[in-house]
Design an enzyme around this catalytic site. Structure first.
Site, PDB file in Angstrom:
ATOM      1  N   HIS A   1     -26.427  40.815 150.970  1.00  0.00           N
ATOM      2  CA  HIS A   1     -25.879  41.943 150.225  1.00  0.00           C
ATOM      3  C   HIS A   1     -24.672  41.460 149.413  1.00  0.00           C
ATOM      4  CE1 HIS A   1     -22.748  45.268 150.241  1.00  0.00           C
ATOM      5  NE2 HIS A   1     -23.716  45.788 149.515  1.00  0.00           N
TER       6      HIS A   1
ATOM      7  N   HIS B   1     -17.848  42.774 142.088  1.00  0.00           N
ATOM      8  CA  HIS B   1     -17.728  43.713 143.200  1.00  0.00           C
ATOM      9  C   HIS B   1     -16.253  44.092 143.263  1.00  0.00           C
ATOM     10  CE1 HIS B   1     -18.208  44.869 147.708  1.00  0.00           C
ATOM     11  NE2 HIS B   1     -18.499  45.885 146.919  1.00  0.00           N
TER      12      HIS B   1
END
Length: 325
Positions: free
Chosen positions: A40, A117
């Site tokens: 992930h 991110h």
């Protein structure tokens, strides 16, 4: 200091060739009916400590980072980092699904793309695609799924540039979406890369791109709540083709404020024993309650990758999913 939660990060090189070592009875099963380990937010091991916060983040986060960066930026970094192994190390460890969150920096006149991110990465998308290709060339019977997602700040021109790069780099290794992707078929045709693209219009224009892969994201801070969410999703029934069960926990502002000395790594390591039990209970296959890709954070810790790969030993002939009563 991680204290007793610290576990050693290791790369299990035995898993670097695990697809080529599967028994022949599994060679004709579509990859979306096998169990595949994934990471992930694959690229967060190289977040740029000096990078601006992504334009996609909330105004509050950007404002606080601008006003008190010496406090806010370290907090952002420790709650944004989900991996410590490089892409090559993840592939060598057995990961076969890479979660690529792609972005273009605001006010950047170039075509350079990064991963993101909350903050951007130090390395570019193009460099990583070449790195994946180099690994595939030395592992000719392994198959990798690249999930290209998010596309923060990408215009039509940038999408065209990215897709052109993907085609130029992987060429005949790209598996078109009209192919049923079994290992035998892909080995015979020389295909090694499946690229899913979270932009429907682009997928329609390019047969080399696969549609977005559904990701079961629990958005939970507690392990039991996450497992409950995943079980509920299984009861609804798995998608027909590729899909991901995300075993990653997700922080929120309240959780961060209540754990001022915490980090996503601490949060993840605490959850591993319960998640390990859940993983071992799963079955790959085509039936309603079966799983396909399982993606996690900090994949070098614990036996996550090995546990997912071993689920494929549960597949027997005739093929069926041995779901729990």
């Amino acid at each position: 200091m991680e204290g007793p939660l610290q576990t050693s990060v290791h790369v299990c090189h035995e898993n670097g060739q695990w697809m080529s070592r599967l028994p022949e009875k599994l060679w004709d099963i579509p990859l979306y009916n096998l169990a595949l380990p994934g990471s992930h937010d694959t690229m967060t091991y190289c977040l740029d400590k000096n990078s601006a916060v992504s334009g996609n983040e909330s105004k509050l986060v950007k404002f606080l980072n601008k006003c008190i960066p010496c406090i806010v930026h370290p907090i952002i970094m420790k709650w944004s980092t989900t991996q410590v192994l490089t892409v090559t190390e993840q592939l060598e460890a057995g990961v076969r699904y890479l979660d690529f969150r792609i972005a273009h920096k605001a006010n950047d006149p170039s075509l350079t793309l990064y991963f993101v991110h909350m903050v951007y990465t130090t390395i570019t998308v193009q460099d990583i695609l070449w790195e994946v290709l180099r690994w595939l060339e030395t592992h000719p019977q392994e198959v990798v799924i690249l999930a290209c997602r998010n596309f923060d700040g990408l215009s039509k021109k940038l999408h065209c540039h990215l897709i052109a790069c993907i085609k130029e780099i992987f060429q005949c290794k790209l598996c078109p979406r009209n192919v049923v992707p079994t290992l035998r078929t892909m080995w015979q045709r020389g295909h090694q890369a499946i690229v899913s693209y979270e932009e429907d219009m682009e997928v329609e224009e390019h047969c080399e791109l696969w549609p977005a892969i559904p990701y079961w994201w629990g958005n939970k801070t507690a392990t039991r709540a996450l497992i409950h969410f995943l079980e509920r999703m299984k009861q609804r029934g798995r998608p027909e083709k590729f899909f991901v069960a995300g075993i990653n926990l997700t922080e929120n502002l309240r959780y961060i404020l209540l754990h001022p000395f915490g980090s996503l790594k601490k949060m993840t390591l605490r959850s591993l024993p319960c998640l390990k039990i859940w993983i071992k209970q799963q079955y790959p296959g085509s039936k309603k309650e079966c799983i396909n890709i399982i993606a996690g954070d900090f994949i070098g810790n614990d036996d996550f990758v090995k546990d997912v790969i071993e689920l494929n030993t549960k597949i027997n002939l005739p093929l069926h999913c041995q779901s729990k009563g």
